[in-house]
Design a protein around this motif. Structure first.
Motif, short mmCIF file in Angstrom:
data_model
loop_
_atom_site.label_atom_id
_atom_site.label_comp_id
_atom_site.label_asym_id
_atom_site.label_seq_id
_atom_site.Cartn_x
_atom_site.Cartn_y
_atom_site.Cartn_z
N LYS A 58 -0.26 -21.54 -10.45
CA LYS A 58 0.20 -23.15 -10.72
C LYS A 58 1.04 -22.50 -12.36
N ARG A 60 0.39 -22.26 -15.17
CA ARG A 60 -1.05 -22.92 -16.04
C ARG A 60 -1.03 -22.37 -17.50
N SER A 145 -6.38 -29.19 -10.13
CA SER A 145 -5.82 -29.60 -8.81
C SER A 145 -4.51 -28.75 -8.37
N ASN A 147 -1.21 -27.48 -7.45
CA ASN A 147 -0.31 -28.21 -7.96
C ASN A 147 0.49 -27.60 -8.84
N SER A 153 -0.30 -34.48 -9.23
CA SER A 153 -1.47 -33.55 -7.87
C SER A 153 -1.29 -33.88 -6.87
N HIS A 238 2.51 -34.04 -18.11
CA HIS A 238 1.47 -34.52 -16.58
C HIS A 238 2.14 -34.88 -15.63
MG MG Z 1 -4.35 -30.89 -12.76
#
Ligand code: MG
Ligand code: TXA
Length: 350
Positions: A58, A60, A145, A147, A153, A238
């Motif tokens: 991701k 992330r 999520s 994405n 998302s 986000h």
């Molecule tokens: Mg999320």
């Protein structure tokens, strides 16, 4: 990596597909699956290496903890230190459903899943495919999520494919989700329960079960220096489309006039413009890509379409998004929370 893609009918679940997913999860790899809120990107929550793959695919930040999904109270007990009374009441009332509850974590849950925190976020999704997957794999599944970090998302399997094809082992397509924005997060480890992220389960609904509930003040406006949201993920910009997004707030006809004028101006300068309207107002707009996001009388129709509309504007390479604002109570509060974040809190009062 070639991503396996399988469709599943949630009224007539093909167990062989879920067995395939189970085997992938047991090998420590990633499977995207539907929930009632948004699609999740799943890995074995108790396997630090598997969780690490989620962050990698991701893009992330590693301090942003994952939500652990469960299919039974027995599975909850595996991952939490104890179940406080308030948590039990909320579980009984809202699970399976779009509510994530923060608990003190059990030792078995790796810090790689909780972003280094001693607490763990747990949720039982209201989706038969997700529940069955956890049941047959006898596994608690960590899933953010599905994405790419920073993008809206995913509310369909195609959105997941657009972001993560070739980066994850499998996508289970269970059709379009029913709610469209992420679960409400509530922390019951403090004396007064606190909402860390608004969602479909509203403050009023929660207060009916546990009495007074607060909302983390850090999430009600733009990020303030030195104030950290209690849900680490809420600090990131986000849900954001690529375009410059402004929300226009005020009386409906004035908002439409202002958006029309601004759209005309941007188009004259050679820019592409997307307009977010509602069923009730869509006829008022003359310029740009005008999209109705749903009916003001049915907030669920709006939450369901919000991320899809933002993604479509990205696909069309829109430069400016001009949006109406919506009622900000009940589900509308969660919708406006996501819209404001997507707009970087750019609001023009008219
Ligand atoms: Mg999320
Ligand atoms: O609806 C949902 O919750 C979806 C579906 C897939 O279940 N999941 C989801 O996950 O939205 P994600 O990773 O996109 O968002 C998780 C949020 C983040 O803001 C994160 O910081 C917060 O939950 N969170 C997770 N664990 C936490 C903890 N222990 N304490 C506070 N916040 C936590």
């Amino acid at each position: 990596m070639k991503t396996i893609y399988r469709k599943v009918d949630d009224n007539n679940i093909d167990i062989s597909v879920l067995e395939e997913a189970r085997d992938i999860l047991r090998e420590g790899n990633l499977v995207a699956f539907p929930t009632e809120t948004v699609y999740g990107l799943g890995a074995n929550a108790l396997d630090e290496h598997a969780a690490a793959k989620i962050y990698e695919s991701k893009g992330r930040p590693s301090d942003n903890p994952l939500i652990v999904h469960v299919c039974s109270e027995e599975q909850v007990r595996r991952v939490v230190r104890n179940i406080p009374d308030n948590a039990k009441k909320l579980m009984d009332r809202f699970w399976p459903g779009p509510l994530t509850i923060i608990f003190d974590k059990a030792d078995i849950v790796p810090f790689g899943t909780t972003g280094g925190l001693h607490t763990v976020a747990v949720r039982m999704p209201d989706n038969q495919i997700a529940l069955k997957l956890m049941e047959i794999s006898d596994m608690v599944i960590a899933a953010p999520s599905a994405n790419t970090s920073g993008r809206p998302s995913p509310t369909t399997a195609m959105h997941v494919k657009d972001d993560l094809d070739g980066k994850i082992s499998m996508i289970i397509d269970g059709g379009e989700v029913g709610i469209g924005i992420e679960s409400t997060i509530i922390d019951v480890t403090s004396e007064i329960p606190m909402i860390l992220r608004p969602g479909y389960i509203t403050k009023h609904m929660l207060e009916e079960v546990v009495g007074q509930v607060e909302i983390d003040s850090a999430i009600t406006g733009p990020m303030k220096e030195g104030v950290k949201p209690k849900a680490p993920g809420m600090k990131y910009k986000h849900y954001a489309p690529k375009a410059d997004f402004t929300i226009y707030e005020g009386e409906s006809t004035k908002v439409s006039e202002k958006i029309n004028a601004r759209a005309a101006e941007c188009i004259k300068q050679g820019y592409r413009v997307g307009v977010i309207a509602s069923d009730e107002t869509v006829k008022n707009y003359q310029f740009g890509d005008v999209v109705s996001i749903g009916s003001r009388k049915d907030e669920l129709s709006i939450s369901k379409k919000l991320y899809k509309v933002l993604r479509e504007f990205d696909d069309k390479n829109v430069d400016y998004i001009l949006g109406e604002n919506f009622e900000s109570d009940e589900l509308g509060y969660a919708i406006m929370n996501r819209m404001l974040k997507a707009a970087g809190y750019q609001v023009e009062k008219v």
